[in-house]
Design an enzyme around this catalytic site. Structure first.
Site, PDB file in Angstrom:
ATOM      1  CG  ASP A 182      46.347  69.946  59.585  1.00  0.00           C
ATOM      2  OD1 ASP A 182      45.357  70.077  59.883  1.00  0.00           O
ATOM      3  OD2 ASP A 182      47.480  69.719  60.554  1.00  0.00           O
ATOM      4  CB  VAL A 183      48.562  70.281  53.228  1.00  0.00           C
ATOM      5  CG1 VAL A 183      48.948  71.003  52.042  1.00  0.00           C
ATOM      6  CG2 VAL A 183      49.763  70.678  54.254  1.00  0.00           C
TER       7      VAL A 183
END
Length: 409
Positions: A182-183
């Site tokens: 996600d990051v």
């Protein structure tokens, strides 16, 4: 005072929730863009209720501001809009007409049903940079599936190269603790947006950006995946072992743990010198980096037999004096006591409208000499609805009140 933020004057409409998309918006906000976050009335971003901890208010009561939400939503304004209603869709179109960038992470095709897809919005704003963030991308047999970080750590190969090596106790693939896909996806989306904005300076036209967690998850495996593409042989899981030069691994001391990364032959020679084992440097099992990698278990066992008699601080000081890279293992409380972390001011405490103040992880982009970082707390649900509708769309107070009463905002 002159506003010297790097993205001053750029306005972003953020229709994302949970983590990857919000991270993209936060990066743009950290750089100085005005980021307008759209949330569902009364519900807000799903991420507000994720994770283990909720921010406490001034009386010590839990709020709806989760730690998970706080990590990816600073430097934004929150506006609530019910986009399932035609009147709410019309508000989004009006906002998009006033923005440079739109980011969204709805399931493929959902926004098209509302007339909020790129092809529709570019008619009202040809310069719009429109970035869609999805699990599997906009096309292909799996495009319509929802997806979360752990699925892509599994599918993209990250778990295949993370975990205890086969043949050792606890062997098997392991998910990374943080939601790294996600990051990483949020960062890649922000970079793509910046590239599209730069091209717009030259052409005057916006463009559509399709960013997928799947694509990013495979890219994250980077040099290990490239090793496979070159050799045709899948590298093994290495546990805590390094992926380059070595020895590189966690080493036990008398009172704690450190990580040594003797990444070059010279580092290895200096470590042998400190161990008073010059014979190891010439040992045919360990005299090249590839050999030290192949025989890492045997080598680490030798080092630990020596290091377990040292105190952590003493060994780190000796390694530092020699120039051998090493670091103390920190649990989370110890991270914030680390002298370099404190020097870099990697925790920032700023005012918050509910709790009085909140501590956040600082932006890694804070050290730009010409663009000083400014922080605004992650907004509460709908905190800026009236402000944005009045100031940006020029709606009168009576109209805004009606939109509240009818549940549109």
């Amino acid at each position: 005072m002159t506003d010297s933020r790097a993205l001053r004057g750029v306005r972003v409409l953020d229709l994302t929730r949970v983590l990857a998309g919000p991270f993209c918006g936060q990066i743009l906000g950290d750089l100085g863009a005005e980021v307008i976050k759209i949330e569902r009335p009364g519900v807000g971003d799903d991420g507000r209720m994720y994770g283990f901890s909720q921010l406490k208010d001034r009386e010590g009561k839990a709020t709806r501001e989760s730690a998970f939400y706080l990590t990816a939503n600073r430097n934004k304004k929150s506006v609530t809009v019910n986009i399932s209603k035609p009147e709410g869709q019309a508000l989004i179109r009006r906002l998009a007409a006033e923005c440079d960038v739109l980011i969204e992470n709805y399931k493929v095709g959902n926004l098209k049903r509302y007339g909020l897809d790129y092809d529709s919005l570019k008619q009202v704003n040809p310069g719009l940079v429109y970035c869609s963030i999805t699990g599997y991308g906009q096309t292909g047999p799996m495009a319509e599936r929802p997806g979360y970080d752990g699925l892509f750590q599994t599918t993209g190969g990250l778990m295949a190269v993370t975990g205890i090596p086969d043949g050792q106790p606890g062997a098997g693939p392991l998910k990374a603790g943080p939601s790294l896909v996600d990051v990483f996806t949020g960062h890649n989306a922000a970079i793509a947006v910046l590239g599209a904005l730069n091209q717009r300076h030259q052409t005057g036209k916006g463009q559509y950006i399709d960013v997928a967690l799947l694509d990013c998850s495979i890219a994250m495996v980077s040099h290990i995946m490239q090793d496979y593409l070159v050799s045709g042989v899948a590298p093994p899981r290495l546990g805590n072992g390094g992926n380059g030069g070595g020895p590189a691994d966690l080493i036990n001391c008398a009172d704690g743990i450190i990580y040594i990364s003797a990444g070059t032959d010279e580092h290895w020679r200096l470590l042998c010198e400190l161990m008073k084992r010059p014979d190891l440097f010439a040992d045919p099992r360990f005299d090249t980096n590839p050999k030290r990698g192949r025989n890492r278990n045997e080598l680490v066992a030798i080092i630990i037999e020596w290091s377990k008699h040292w105190k952590t601080a003493d060994l780190l000081a000796s390694l530092d004096q020699l120039g051998v890279p090493a670091a103390r293992y920190n649990n989370l409380p110890e991270v914030w006591e680390d002298e370099q972390v404190r020097h870099r001011r990697l925790k920032v405490t700023i005012p918050h409208p509910v709790s009085g103040e909140v501590s956040l992880i600082a932006s890694p982009l804070a050290f730009m000499s010409g663009s000083p970082m400014q922080y605004a707390a992650p907004p509460t649900i709908g905190q800026h609805t009236d402000e944005v509708l009045h100031d940006l769309l020029d709606l009168p107070a009576e109209e805004i009140a009606r939109l509240h009463e009818t549940g549109i905002v």
